[in-house]
Motif scaffolding. Structure first.
Motif, short mmCIF file in Angstrom:
data_model
loop_
_atom_site.label_atom_id
_atom_site.label_comp_id
_atom_site.label_asym_id
_atom_site.label_seq_id
_atom_site.Cartn_x
_atom_site.Cartn_y
_atom_site.Cartn_z
N THR A 1 0.96 -1.23 0.00
CA THR A 1 -0.13 -0.04 -0.05
C THR A 1 0.76 1.00 -0.18
N TYR A 2 0.50 2.21 -0.80
CA TYR A 2 1.40 3.33 -1.21
C TYR A 2 0.41 4.50 -0.63
N THR A 3 0.83 5.23 0.24
CA THR A 3 0.15 6.46 0.71
C THR A 3 0.96 7.73 0.47
N VAL A 4 0.45 8.89 0.31
CA VAL A 4 1.09 10.25 0.13
C VAL A 4 -0.14 11.12 0.59
N THR A 5 0.59 12.28 1.13
CA THR A 5 -0.54 13.18 1.71
C THR A 5 0.04 14.51 1.16
N ASP A 6 -0.83 15.36 0.50
CA ASP A 6 -0.31 16.69 0.04
C ASP A 6 -0.42 17.83 1.12
N SER B 1 -2.32 20.16 1.65
CA SER B 1 -3.73 20.49 2.12
C SER B 1 -4.47 19.22 2.72
N LEU B 2 -3.38 18.27 3.09
CA LEU B 2 -3.83 17.09 3.69
C LEU B 2 -4.78 16.13 2.95
N ASN B 3 -4.67 16.36 1.74
CA ASN B 3 -5.40 15.16 0.92
C ASN B 3 -4.69 13.86 0.77
N LYS B 4 -5.05 12.77 0.86
CA LYS B 4 -4.43 11.66 0.82
C LYS B 4 -4.59 10.86 -0.40
N GLY B 5 -3.72 10.48 -1.09
CA GLY B 5 -3.68 9.45 -2.38
C GLY B 5 -3.20 8.36 -1.92
N THR B 6 -3.87 7.20 -2.46
CA THR B 6 -3.43 5.91 -2.10
C THR B 6 -3.29 4.97 -3.47
N ALA B 7 -2.50 4.00 -3.59
CA ALA B 7 -2.59 2.98 -4.45
C ALA B 7 -2.12 1.67 -3.81
N ILE B 8 -2.49 0.66 -4.49
CA ILE B 8 -2.44 -0.86 -3.72
C ILE B 8 -1.87 -1.72 -4.97
N ARG B 9 -0.78 -2.48 -4.61
CA ARG B 9 -0.10 -3.26 -5.52
C ARG B 9 -0.49 -4.42 -5.02
N GLU B 10 -0.93 -5.61 -5.88
CA GLU B 10 -1.01 -6.88 -5.42
C GLU B 10 0.49 -7.55 -5.89
N ILE B 11 0.95 -8.12 -4.84
CA ILE B 11 2.43 -8.96 -5.34
C ILE B 11 1.91 -10.09 -5.74
N ARG B 12 2.93 -10.29 -7.03
CA ARG B 12 2.89 -11.52 -7.76
C ARG B 12 4.13 -12.62 -7.25
N TYR B 13 3.30 -13.59 -6.63
CA TYR B 13 4.44 -14.77 -5.94
C TYR B 13 4.67 -15.76 -7.00
N TYR B 14 5.95 -16.11 -6.88
CA TYR B 14 6.34 -17.42 -7.73
C TYR B 14 7.78 -17.93 -7.05
N ASP B 15 7.74 -19.26 -6.91
CA ASP B 15 9.06 -19.78 -6.52
C ASP B 15 9.56 -20.62 -7.74
N PRO B 16 10.60 -20.15 -8.30
CA PRO B 16 11.38 -20.94 -9.04
C PRO B 16 12.43 -21.86 -8.58
N ILE B 17 12.63 -22.09 -7.37
CA ILE B 17 13.43 -22.91 -6.72
C ILE B 17 12.89 -24.25 -6.51
N PRO B 18 13.53 -25.46 -7.18
CA PRO B 18 12.90 -26.51 -6.74
C PRO B 18 13.24 -27.08 -5.43
N PRO B 19 12.62 -28.06 -5.12
CA PRO B 19 13.07 -28.77 -3.73
C PRO B 19 14.47 -29.67 -3.97
N GLU B 20 15.10 -29.61 -2.78
CA GLU B 20 16.28 -30.60 -2.71
C GLU B 20 16.03 -31.88 -2.07
N ILE B 21 16.83 -32.83 -2.68
CA ILE B 21 16.76 -34.36 -2.26
C ILE B 21 18.05 -34.54 -1.66
N THR B 22 18.55 -34.85 -0.39
CA THR B 22 19.64 -35.27 -0.05
C THR B 22 19.63 -36.81 -0.06
N LEU B 23 20.47 -37.74 -0.37
CA LEU B 23 20.27 -39.15 -0.03
C LEU B 23 21.39 -39.43 0.88
#
Ligand code: ZN
Length: 468
Positions: free
Chosen positions: A160-165, A167-189
């Motif tokens: 969430t991004y907020t900023v106030t000017d 005159s105390l007017n508040k502006g807001t923007a919201i970003r949805e984070i894109r999640y992804y995991d490129p790292i495969p699990p590890e097997i130890t023998l």
């Protein structure tokens, strides 16, 4: 004359009345109007133009409703680029045919600043990690660039991004984070590529799967392939696991089924039988591993297990009846008497006396000389000449003293055996933490091409040097 002046008076009077009527008529007929009221406050957004054209002024004809507009005179001015209050006056006409209004124009900023977000479609965030900013800008009509004043907060997958000017007017923007995991699990023998001796049961030496997001995935691992320990050859096992982002990992293990390698582990257990001995016998059966028990009569309630040990194919050796150093090492006779007591129990339990033995504390013990100088040399000589085979050890599990973890016991044995072709291992089946280490030791041994054998007269004695 009188008549004439009267007539004139009437004429003048009539004229005055007509004029008055005309005035009344004009006053009623043409009503001045002004769209701004006296004392009114007009709100003007910053940057918007204040124009006199927006103000309506003029006269309205009463009967027809027709309007005649006039441009009123404006006193004062407004700076639309500067917030504040501006006092102005408008006026037109005069007296009843005019209007005047003193009013205020308030130049104000009610528009919130605008935040624009930049995003890179190629970018993603690894779950659990902080979001890496892709960029943003904040702009306010009145204050200009406010980017540096933006406050970011990351929470529940959103920024969430907020900023106030100013005159105390508040502006807001919201970003949805894109999640992804490129790292495969590890097997130890555990143990990597392994060997198993022909005829032994192959038990997987173990594996672990961990993932940066999912944590322990060991339970989800599938194993493909089979090891036929009745046929020599090389077999391949493939271990596979997927994480919750569908990244798959695999690991391979080759298992060679080989004829006897000549590598042998002799597991030996002293001081029992005791309440953990039965459990140990079951573990040994599971792997078809035979060992040696150096027994005592310290826990008579478990004496029946001596017979059980022999019936299940293990070697039963003498350790002594009492395991009481002061008693057994007081003289060779005392030792022999104590030994014959346990031999009779062994004979009762197994049907035979045994010629396999181990001295309490080992032949190198430093205790016996306290009770009788030179006794170890004497006992070793006598008993050997009578056909006894005494055994010490060349790998100690470290279980003799205070409790340590089963992992430590196993690790001591594994590191003690590593690099040796013949290991005689000292453990105690009166200690649960040591019994609990046995399975890991067996798995390691099998995976490393060792055979497990019980002691026999032809087995190496692993003798220590005697200290009298
Ligand atoms: Zn002992």
């Amino acid at each position: 004359m009188k008549k004439e002046s009267k007539k004139r008076m009437l004429l003048i009077g009539g004229g005055v009345i007509a004029l008055l009527l005309l005035i009344v008529f004009l006053t009623l007929e043409f009503r001045p109007f002004l769209s701004v009221k006296d004392g009114e406050e007009i709100h003007l957004e910053y940057g918007e133009e204040f124009s006199i054209r927006d103000i309506k002024a003029g006269y309205r004809e009463l009967f027809s409703g027709k309007e005649f507009s006039v441009t009123p005179k404006l006193k004062g001015s407004v700076d639309e680029k500067k917030l504040g209050r501006y006092e102005l006056t408008l006026r037109f006409g005069f007296a009843l045919w005019g209007k005047k209004a003193d009013f205020t124009v308030i130049v104000e900023d009610t528009t919130p600043p605008e935040i624009t977000l930049t995003s890179d479609p190629e970018k993603y965030t690894i779950p659990g990690e902080a979001y890496q900013e892709e960029g943003y800008k904040a702009y306010d009509l009145c204050d200009g660039d406010l980017t540096v004043k933006v406050i970011r907060e990351e929470k529940d997958g959103k920024v969430t991004y907020t900023v106030t000017d100013s005159s105390l007017n508040k502006g807001t923007a919201i970003r949805e984070i894109r999640y992804y995991d490129p790292i495969p699990p590890e097997i130890t023998l555990t143990s990597g590529n392994t060997q198993v001796v022909l005829g032994y049961t192959f038990i997987d030496p173990g594996y672990k799967a961990t993932d940066n997001i999912d944590g322990d995935l060991t339970d989800k691992v599938t194993v493909e392939g089979k090891v036929d320990t009745s046929t020599p050859g090389t077999y391949e096992l493939i271990y596979k696991v997927k994480d919750s982002y569908d990244n798959e990992t695999s690991a391979r293990r080759t298992v060679s089924v080989v004829p006897a390698t000549g590598k042998v582990i002799y597991l030996t257990f002293d001081d029992g039988p005791y309440k953990y001995t039965e459990e140990l016998l079951n573990i040994l059966d599971k792997y078809n591993v035979k060992v040696t028990f150096f027994v005592t009569n310290q826990y008579p309630a478990y004496a029946n297990l001596i017979g059980e040990e022999a019936r299940r194919g293990h070697t039963v050796g003498v350790h002594t009846y009492s395991h009481d150093y002061a008693r057994i090492y007081s003289s060779t006779e005392a030792y022999r008497n104590d030994m014959s007591q346990i031999q009779s129990i062994i004979k009762q339990q197994t049907g035979n006396a045994t010629n396999i033995m181990r001295f309490p504390g080992g032949s190198s013990n430093e205790v016996s000389k306290k009770y009788s100088q030179g006794i170890m040399t004497a006992l070793a000589g006598q008993l050997t000449s009578e056909g006894y085979y005494y055994f010490d050890w060349n790998v100690s599990s470290g279980d003799a003293g205070a409790e340590i973890s089963s992992e430590e016991v196993a690790q001591n044995v594994i590191s003690g055996c590593s690099g040796k072709n013949t290991c005689v291992v000292l453990q105690h089946d009166v200690k649960l933490f040591s019994v609990n280490a046995v399975e890991e030791i067996i798995r390691w041994g099998i995976a490393n091409g060792y055979e497990f054998r019980p002691l026999t007269p032809s087995a190496p004695g692993a003798h220590h040097s005697i200290h009298n």
